[in-house]
Scaffold this active site. Sequence first.
Site, mmCIF file in Angstrom:
data_model
loop_
_atom_site.group_PDB
_atom_site.id
_atom_site.type_symbol
_atom_site.label_atom_id
_atom_site.label_comp_id
_atom_site.label_asym_id
_atom_site.label_seq_id
_atom_site.Cartn_x
_atom_site.Cartn_y
_atom_site.Cartn_z
ATOM 1 N N GLN A 167 -3.532 7.549 -5.299
ATOM 2 C CA GLN A 167 -2.155 7.704 -4.772
ATOM 3 C C GLN A 167 -1.458 8.842 -5.505
ATOM 4 O OE1 GLN A 167 -0.680 3.254 -4.169
ATOM 5 N NE2 GLN A 167 -1.781 3.451 -6.099
ATOM 6 N N ASP A 190 3.445 -2.474 -11.532
ATOM 7 C CA ASP A 190 4.497 -2.243 -12.533
ATOM 8 C C ASP A 190 4.635 -3.465 -13.438
ATOM 9 O OD1 ASP A 190 6.118 -2.466 -9.551
ATOM 10 O OD2 ASP A 190 6.350 -4.096 -11.007
ATOM 11 N N GLU A 246 -4.821 -5.378 -9.428
ATOM 12 C CA GLU A 246 -4.183 -4.080 -9.119
ATOM 13 C C GLU A 246 -5.300 -3.052 -8.906
ATOM 14 O OE1 GLU A 246 -1.171 -2.384 -8.706
ATOM 15 O OE2 GLU A 246 -2.605 -0.692 -8.535
ATOM 16 N N ASP A 300 -9.715 -3.806 -5.768
ATOM 17 C CA ASP A 300 -9.044 -3.867 -4.471
ATOM 18 C C ASP A 300 -8.769 -5.336 -4.163
ATOM 19 O OD1 ASP A 300 -9.615 -2.192 -1.308
ATOM 20 O OD2 ASP A 300 -8.441 -3.996 -1.735
ATOM 21 N N ASP A 357 2.313 -8.285 -3.919
ATOM 22 C CA ASP A 357 3.313 -7.267 -4.257
ATOM 23 C C ASP A 357 2.686 -5.907 -3.970
ATOM 24 O OD1 ASP A 357 4.707 -5.943 -7.334
ATOM 25 O OD2 ASP A 357 5.392 -5.778 -5.249
ATOM 26 N N SER A 358 2.524 -5.607 -2.697
ATOM 27 C CA SER A 358 1.747 -4.419 -2.308
ATOM 28 C C SER A 358 2.671 -3.239 -2.003
ATOM 29 C CB SER A 358 0.944 -4.740 -1.036
ATOM 30 O OG SER A 358 1.854 -4.823 0.057
ATOM 31 N N ASP A 361 3.464 -0.261 0.912
ATOM 32 C CA ASP A 361 3.581 -0.441 2.368
ATOM 33 C C ASP A 361 2.226 -0.233 3.021
ATOM 34 O OD1 ASP A 361 6.476 0.653 1.382
ATOM 35 O OD2 ASP A 361 6.626 -0.751 3.056
ATOM 36 N N PRO A 374 -4.144 2.788 0.204
ATOM 37 C CA PRO A 374 -4.896 1.582 -0.194
ATOM 38 C C PRO A 374 -4.185 0.285 0.156
ATOM 39 C CG PRO A 374 -3.962 2.702 -2.127
ATOM 40 C CD PRO A 374 -3.737 3.605 -0.955
HETATM 41 N N1 SAM Z 1 7.658 -3.518 -5.141
HETATM 42 C C1 SAM Z 1 6.920 -2.456 -4.491
HETATM 43 C C2 SAM Z 1 7.170 -2.467 -3.013
HETATM 44 O O1 SAM Z 1 7.847 -3.393 -2.545
HETATM 45 O O2 SAM Z 1 6.719 -1.534 -2.348
HETATM 46 C C3 SAM Z 1 5.452 -2.602 -4.815
HETATM 47 C C4 SAM Z 1 5.241 -2.373 -6.245
HETATM 48 S S1 SAM Z 1 3.658 -2.326 -6.897
HETATM 49 C C5 SAM Z 1 3.797 -0.789 -7.707
HETATM 50 C C6 SAM Z 1 2.565 -2.006 -5.528
HETATM 51 C C7 SAM Z 1 1.139 -1.902 -6.052
HETATM 52 O O3 SAM Z 1 0.183 -2.231 -5.060
HETATM 53 C C8 SAM Z 1 0.752 -0.487 -6.535
HETATM 54 O O4 SAM Z 1 0.586 -0.510 -7.926
HETATM 55 C C9 SAM Z 1 -0.553 -0.182 -5.798
HETATM 56 O O5 SAM Z 1 -1.476 0.518 -6.595
HETATM 57 C C10 SAM Z 1 -1.024 -1.582 -5.454
HETATM 58 N N2 SAM Z 1 -2.002 -1.647 -4.355
HETATM 59 C C11 SAM Z 1 -2.000 -0.943 -3.204
HETATM 60 N N3 SAM Z 1 -3.069 -1.279 -2.454
HETATM 61 C C12 SAM Z 1 -3.768 -2.230 -3.159
HETATM 62 C C13 SAM Z 1 -4.948 -2.978 -2.906
HETATM 63 N N4 SAM Z 1 -5.663 -2.783 -1.777
HETATM 64 N N5 SAM Z 1 -5.357 -3.877 -3.835
HETATM 65 C C14 SAM Z 1 -4.645 -4.058 -4.988
HETATM 66 N N6 SAM Z 1 -3.517 -3.368 -5.297
HETATM 67 C C15 SAM Z 1 -3.078 -2.467 -4.371
#
Ligand code: SAM
Length: 294
Positions: free
Chosen positions: A35, A90, A110, A142, A162-163, A165, A169
């Site tokens: 990302q 985070d 994560e 993943d 907590d993904s 959008d 990924p």
């Molecule tokens: N609060 C934020 C929101 O509402 O958009 C999300 C915060 S958190 C930083 C989102 C996390 O999801 C990121 O660190 C990202 O790397 C992780 N992420 C994205 N796709 C993923 C997947 N397939 N498996 C695990 N983590 C994933």
Amino acid sequence: MSDERYIPETLFDELGFRMSFAAEKIVFQGQGELQSLVLFENKRFGRMLMLDGATQVTIADEFIYSEMMSHVPILAHGHCEEVLIIGGGDCLIAEEVLKHQGMRRCVQVEIDKAVLDFSKEYFLEWNRPFFEDKRVESVIADGMHYVADAKNHDRFDVIIVDSTDPQGPGAVLFSREFYEGAKRCLKAGGVMVTQNGVPFFQPDELVGTMSIWRNLFGDPYAYVAAIPTYVGGHMTMGFATDDKALRAVPLSTLEERFGAARLATRYYTPEVHKAAFALPRFIRDLVEKDRGKA
Ligand code: SAM
């Protein structure tokens, strides 16, 4: 024109809407393996993280999202001991989860180690418990693979997705396969909550999730919170369970549980918890769209 640098949020470009934040100081900006990451300081929102042009977290308002994504499912459940967080890089939701003394185990999956490393370096003042609490198990993987492999994992009382959008990924975390796998990771009577976008801008995200959940869970629903940097009005959080009672826990019971948990919150209260499920008409219509159709 001031020489401040504005960082645009490009998540809603296709809708012809953009918001930008003045960056008083750019701490990091670059393309990670998975990302693009921008970490910067803003006068009103403090330290902010953006991934692939979408605001992820700001120190000024993260308490709203973190409290509502953790305390609502945990206090609705009532005797939660094991939580699975998918995403959550985070570590601020984990920090809220760990405030519950009855919690025995918090697993966070994560995908992007860069985000976790970042969070440890630049958000430690707020997420320190994640890196020091023995109840935490941090997995870099993943989330789709983790739940697909569910046969080898214990079950959880609460799953918090907590993904990002549904782009990059994060897209797979809105798929039927993922939700089927997540359900296999839920104990009987468990509940899963998901970051499910801002329906004024992302109605299809909510409709899509609910249409999958209708065939997976006995009570697919959502609740709302107002988060300043997740613009567009209410943000929805999906709430999936087979136990219809979890969405209807009496206020008096929530007050007892909240009192016993002795949580110092800034947004969550038992009244706000109950009110969050009173959806504005247009959001409820999205949640119930095509209900009853095969
Ligand atoms: N609060 C934020 C929101 O509402 O958009 C999300 C915060 S958190 C930083 C989102 C996390 O999801 C990121 O660190 C990202 O790397 C992780 N992420 C994205 N796709 C993923 C997947 N397939 N498996 C695990 N983590 C994933």
